[in-house]
Motif scaffolding. Structure first.
Motif, mmCIF file in Angstrom:
data_model
loop_
_atom_site.group_PDB
_atom_site.id
_atom_site.type_symbol
_atom_site.label_atom_id
_atom_site.label_comp_id
_atom_site.label_asym_id
_atom_site.label_seq_id
_atom_site.Cartn_x
_atom_site.Cartn_y
_atom_site.Cartn_z
ATOM 1 N N ALA A 232 0.807 -1.218 0.000
ATOM 2 C CA ALA A 232 0.000 0.000 0.000
ATOM 3 C C ALA A 232 0.839 1.268 0.000
ATOM 4 N N ARG A 233 2.120 1.164 0.347
ATOM 5 C CA ARG A 233 2.992 2.351 0.368
ATOM 6 C C ARG A 233 3.498 2.720 -1.017
ATOM 7 N N GLY A 234 3.312 1.836 -1.999
ATOM 8 C CA GLY A 234 3.745 2.131 -3.357
ATOM 9 C C GLY A 234 4.921 1.276 -3.776
ATOM 10 N N SER A 235 5.683 1.751 -4.742
ATOM 11 C CA SER A 235 6.832 1.017 -5.264
ATOM 12 C C SER A 235 8.040 1.939 -5.370
ATOM 13 N N VAL A 236 9.183 1.393 -4.996
ATOM 14 C CA VAL A 236 10.457 2.098 -5.110
ATOM 15 C C VAL A 236 11.114 1.685 -6.426
ATOM 16 N N GLY A 237 11.612 2.669 -7.169
ATOM 17 C CA GLY A 237 12.350 2.411 -8.397
ATOM 18 C C GLY A 237 13.744 3.002 -8.298
ATOM 19 N N ALA A 240 20.869 3.886 -11.810
ATOM 20 C CA ALA A 240 22.106 4.586 -11.479
ATOM 21 C C ALA A 240 21.870 6.083 -11.310
ATOM 22 N N ALA A 241 20.790 6.581 -11.930
ATOM 23 C CA ALA A 241 20.561 8.025 -11.942
ATOM 24 C C ALA A 241 19.482 8.494 -10.980
ATOM 25 N N GLU A 242 18.650 7.580 -10.475
ATOM 26 C CA GLU A 242 17.512 8.049 -9.687
ATOM 27 C C GLU A 242 17.045 7.017 -8.669
ATOM 28 N N LYS A 243 16.416 7.537 -7.620
ATOM 29 C CA LYS A 243 15.753 6.725 -6.599
ATOM 30 C C LYS A 243 14.416 7.407 -6.321
ATOM 31 N N ILE A 244 13.320 6.702 -6.597
ATOM 32 C CA ILE A 244 12.002 7.321 -6.482
ATOM 33 C C ILE A 244 11.031 6.389 -5.767
ATOM 34 N N LEU A 245 9.977 6.975 -5.241
ATOM 35 C CA LEU A 245 8.846 6.237 -4.696
ATOM 36 C C LEU A 245 7.593 6.720 -5.411
ATOM 37 N N CYS A 246 6.841 5.796 -5.995
ATOM 38 C CA CYS A 246 5.564 6.125 -6.616
ATOM 39 C C CYS A 246 4.448 5.482 -5.800
ATOM 40 N N SER A 247 3.419 6.258 -5.477
ATOM 41 C CA SER A 247 2.322 5.733 -4.669
ATOM 42 C C SER A 247 0.993 6.293 -5.142
ATOM 43 N N ARG A 248 -0.045 5.467 -4.964
ATOM 44 C CA ARG A 248 -1.409 5.901 -5.224
ATOM 45 C C ARG A 248 -2.283 5.137 -4.235
ATOM 46 N N ALA A 280 7.332 4.853 -16.210
ATOM 47 C CA ALA A 280 6.915 3.457 -16.222
ATOM 48 C C ALA A 280 6.521 2.984 -14.826
ATOM 49 N N ILE A 281 7.271 3.424 -13.797
ATOM 50 C CA ILE A 281 6.935 3.058 -12.421
ATOM 51 C C ILE A 281 5.576 3.663 -12.045
ATOM 52 N N ALA A 282 5.322 4.875 -12.483
ATOM 53 C CA ALA A 282 4.030 5.510 -12.206
ATOM 54 C C ALA A 282 2.890 4.744 -12.872
ATOM 55 N N HIS A 283 3.086 4.315 -14.110
ATOM 56 C CA HIS A 283 2.060 3.533 -14.802
ATOM 57 C C HIS A 283 1.818 2.215 -14.069
ATOM 58 N N GLY A 284 2.899 1.571 -13.626
ATOM 59 C CA GLY A 284 2.743 0.327 -12.887
ATOM 60 C C GLY A 284 1.986 0.535 -11.587
ATOM 61 N N THR A 285 2.275 1.622 -10.901
ATOM 62 C CA THR A 285 1.603 1.932 -9.640
ATOM 63 C C THR A 285 0.111 2.139 -9.854
ATOM 64 N N ALA A 286 -0.244 2.826 -10.916
ATOM 65 C CA ALA A 286 -1.657 3.052 -11.227
ATOM 66 C C ALA A 286 -2.364 1.741 -11.533
ATOM 67 N N ALA A 287 -1.700 0.857 -12.283
ATOM 68 C CA ALA A 287 -2.306 -0.435 -12.623
ATOM 69 C C ALA A 287 -2.471 -1.306 -11.388
ATOM 70 N N ALA A 288 -1.493 -1.271 -10.490
ATOM 71 C CA ALA A 288 -1.605 -2.037 -9.247
ATOM 72 C C ALA A 288 -2.789 -1.544 -8.424
ATOM 73 N N GLU A 311 -3.056 10.517 -10.722
ATOM 74 C CA GLU A 311 -3.140 10.631 -9.270
ATOM 75 C C GLU A 311 -1.943 10.016 -8.564
ATOM 76 N N VAL A 312 -1.013 9.465 -9.319
ATOM 77 C CA VAL A 312 0.176 8.869 -8.719
ATOM 78 C C VAL A 312 1.104 9.974 -8.225
ATOM 79 N N GLU A 313 1.562 9.836 -6.998
ATOM 80 C CA GLU A 313 2.510 10.793 -6.419
ATOM 81 C C GLU A 313 3.907 10.209 -6.496
ATOM 82 N N THR A 314 4.827 10.970 -7.085
ATOM 83 C CA THR A 314 6.215 10.542 -7.215
ATOM 84 C C THR A 314 7.090 11.356 -6.271
#
Length: 318
Positions: A232-237, A240-248, A280-288, A311-314
């Motif tokens: 429920a907290r989302g997904s971490v992606g 080498a260039a980025e570290k993000i959390l996407c949640s909805r 892509a991580i945001a799209h996956g989060t929305a589908a989940a 509505e996905v928050e990155t």
């Protein structure tokens, strides 16, 4: 086709059966409501999710026996382009019972047939005809008894030789072995929270903790991209260039079954369409999230997923 070719690989598929029962009790007959039958297995569900979202995927499946015939028939009914290799055994079944009095899900998963040399030969013969430059290959789901981490290494080598890229979403000892590898990295490796805790052997709690672990795997050459699902907290992606959390967040979840495969399907489709890793991580989060608001074993729905994307928050992680 409006995207790069996608091939999903399912070595241990199942016919998924789901039914409602009022109460789960021992030593008595539990009389269920009418069952729902679905084709199951990680790669199969990824291909189904991609199709639901308007894309196309070819599903390479290892099947056998009457249950395997049933599975192939169900996939044909969903217009999934399926290539079957014969395992020589009986394709497994899995059963999910929803206890209506409590809302709890009870999931019974069988092991599947023993992997054989003949099945192995048939798998790589089929892969040789399916992989091509630019193809995204998705190995998803558990492996059958007798198939170990070396088969993933061989699939990765076949992808490299063909100019394809491998996305792996597996578990158990195979995931542990993949996280200990170095050298030629996978294109993307996905795991969930509990798997990351087990493989790392650490006490990871915050999204930043999981991102830091993912960054270690990227630096070690395990994969170019690491994705860790935190429920429920989302997904971490991580790359080498980025570290993000996407949640909805979802206020009234119905069933988490299918959320992970929906995530992978939407993420892979976005990557195949040339979208950035973060997108892509945001799209996956929305589908989940879409899968979570559907009942039983149902996957994401296209309209809901598309509505949820905005509505996905990155969040960028340190």
């Amino acid at each position: 086709m409006d995207h790069q070719p996608v091939v999903t690989i399912t070595l241990n598929p199942a016919v998924d059966i789901a039914a409602d029962v009022e109460t789960v009790r021992p030593d008595v007959k539990l009389r269920c409501k009418a069952p729902q039958f679905d084709p199951g297995g990680g790669g199969i569900n990824v291909a189904r999710a991609i199709t639901k979202l308007g894309g196309r995927a070819r599903a390479l499946i290892a099947v056998g026996g009457a249950t395997g015939d049933m599975l192939a028939t169900m996939l044909a009914g969903e217009a999934i382009d399926t290539i079957a290799v014969d395992t020589g055994g009986q394709t497994r079944q899995s059963f999910t019972a929803r206890e209506t009095s409590s809302g709890h899900l009870y999931r019974f998963v069988l092991p599947g047939p023993e992997w054989t040399r003949a099945a192995d030969d048939a798998l790589f013969e089929a892969l040789a005809t399916l992989l091509a430059p630019g193809t995204l290959a998705v190995l998803s789901g558990s492996l059958p008894p007798g198939a170990g981490a070396e088969i993933v290494e061989r699939i990765e080598a076949a992808c490299e030789k063909a100019g394809a890229a491998l996305v792996a979403d597996t578990s158990g000892p195979v995931l542990t072995a993949l996280c200990a590898r170095s050298g030629q990295p996978l294109h993307l490796l996905r795991m969930d929270r509990d798997e990351a805790l087990t493989v790392s052997g650490r006490t990871l709690s915050t999204p930043s903790d999981f991102a830091a672990y993912g960054a270690e795997l990227v630096s070690a050459g395990v994969a170019d991209h690491i994705v860790i699902g935190l429920g429920a907290r989302g997904s971490v992606g991580v790359s080498a260039a980025e570290k993000i959390l996407c949640s909805r967040p979802v206020e009234k979840p119905l069933s988490a079954v299918g959320a992970g495969d929906s995530f992978v399907g939407a993420m892979v489709l976005a990557l195949a369409r040339g979208l950035a890793f973060e997108t892509a991580i945001a799209h996956g989060t929305a589908a989940a999230a879409s899968a979570v608001v559907t009942p039983g074993t149902a996957l994401c729905e296209r309209a809901t997923t598309e509505a949820f994307i905005a509505e996905v928050e990155t969040t960028r992680l340190a």
